[in-house]
Write an enzyme that holds these catalytic residues in place. Structure first.
Site: not given
Ligand code: ZN
Length: 397
Positions: A138, A226, A285
């Site tokens: 990410e 997300h 996450d």
């Molecule tokens: Zn993130």
């Protein structure tokens, strides 16, 4: 003495299959789920062992495609001991019913990638820990304006497409997902190349319009990172990345969503699952603070401060991931949305398997599938035991 057949029967259990919870025996052999018809009528063999499950519910093992660490370990930070760190988290995840996961690295310095990425190998799960499916990267190819907890000075454009990507990451051998902002210069080319290499591209940390997001999907992206967090809020004239949930692109787009009761309002969770039920993928996450009390932790180059389960970039009110494991996210999600138990469990097993394209072997309890599953208390959803490839890898004390 009778010859061993290698067959185990789970009896007196409820199993989740094809979106339904049914009372049926589950049979496993050599790490796979097998058909009773096949073994009893065709082969005419008997199980070596029958286990009375006391009416527990068996669900496919949970798959977490975005997890930054836990139990003090941050996958993006300590490059020397990252292998041990991944092993530690993999082991701890078993008690949360997670049988497979994607260790996730946030935006980091180039040297970190070259040190860390070769050390996070894809591994088959066992008593030692959950299966490592491959790394989720990410950043740094994200929007500065939607950086969230990512270090602004390290954020980059993929101007030269895949060459820019390889320049930063070095190797993509152990990588299965890359999160990219599609509006950046070179991003569409990069998305196309990554997809052609068999790597899934997630759109996220972005200011993309709906049109730019749709271009990303046309170039191969099939995931959103997300949902609602680190993207433009919904606007009726240009719904942005969120609009992909109801756009007319033919392909099913999956979207990770953090249902820790902090990142996403219950009403937002309901909007998502009612608009695009097939695509919803629960992700934790989770950061290094997962499984530990309040304190100070790392996420990549940043310091994280955790107060009562809320993880912030130290000294700010910027959220930087959750402190909740996936089993807890399922409960929070179910309560917030009133979705069925079947759906809530599939959102953490079948849907992530589909998003990664591994739903021919994982995410279901169908015949021929990997015997990765979790025994749950049917009311409280407490994880009672976890199984990988037919082996019991965790048992609640
Ligand atoms: Zn993130």
């Amino acid at each position: 003495m009778k010859a061993k057949t290698g067959l185990t029967r789970f009896h007196n259990c409820y199993i989740l299959r094809e979106s339904q919870i049914i009372k049926e025996d589950l049979l496993i052999r050599e790490g796979k789920i097998v058909s009773p018809e096949e073994v009893f009528y065709v082969e005419q063999v008997e199980p070596d062992e029958t286990i009375d499950c006391d009416n527990l519910l068996i669900a496919p093992g949970f798959i977490d495609i975005q997890i930054n660490g836990g139990w003090g370990v941050d996958f993006s930070y300590d490059s020397e001991s990252v292998k041990e760190g991944v092993n530690k988290v993999a082991k701890e995840l078993l008690s949360h019913g997670v049988t497979s996961f994607c260790p996730t690295m946030v935006t980091s310095e180039k040297e970190k990638y070259s040190k860390i990425l070769p050390k996070i190998q894809k591994t088959q799960g066992s008593k030692d820990g959950a299966t490592v499916l491959g790394v989720h990267l990410e950043g740094p190819f994200i929007s500065l304006a939607k950086k969230g907890a990512h270090s602004p000075e390290l954020i980059k454009n993929p101007e030269k497409g895949i060459d820019s990507i390889l320049e930063v990451y070095g190797t993509l051998d152990n990588v299965v997902i890359v999160t990219i902002a599609p509006e950046l210069p070179g991003a569409l080319k990069a998305i196309k190349s990554l997809t052609e290499m068999g790597i899934k591209v997630a759109l996220g940390h972005t200011e993309a319009s709906l049109a730019q997001s749709e271009e990303g999907v046309k170039h191969g992206a099939n995931l959103i990172t997300h949902l609602f967090n680190a993207m433009l809020p919904f606007h009726h004239r240009d719904p942005g990345l969120v609009g992909l949930l109801a756009s007319s692109t033919e392909k099913q787009v999956y979207y990770g969503i953090i249902s820790d009761g902090i990142h996403t309002h219950p009403a937002a969770l309901r909007i998502a699952c009612r608009t695009n039920p097939e695509g919803l993928v629960l992700v934790s996450d989770a950061v290094a603070a997962q499984g530990l009390p309040n304190g100070t932790f790392r996420i990549g180059p940043q310091t994280v401060s955790v107060e009562n389960g809320w993880a912030y970039v130290a000294g700010t009110k910027t959220l930087c991931g959750s402190t909740m494991a996936l089993d807890q996210c399922i409960k929070t999600f179910k309560k917030a949305t009133d979705c069925s138990l079947e759906y809530s469990l599939e959102a953490a097993s079948l849907h992530p398997a589909k998003a990664l394209g591994i739903d021919d072997s994982k995410g279901k309890l169908n015949f021929g599938y990997d015997a990765d599953f979790v025994f749950l208390h049917s009311k409280t959803l407490k994880v009672m035991s976890t199984w990988i490839a037919g082996e019991c890898v965790y048992k609640a004390p």
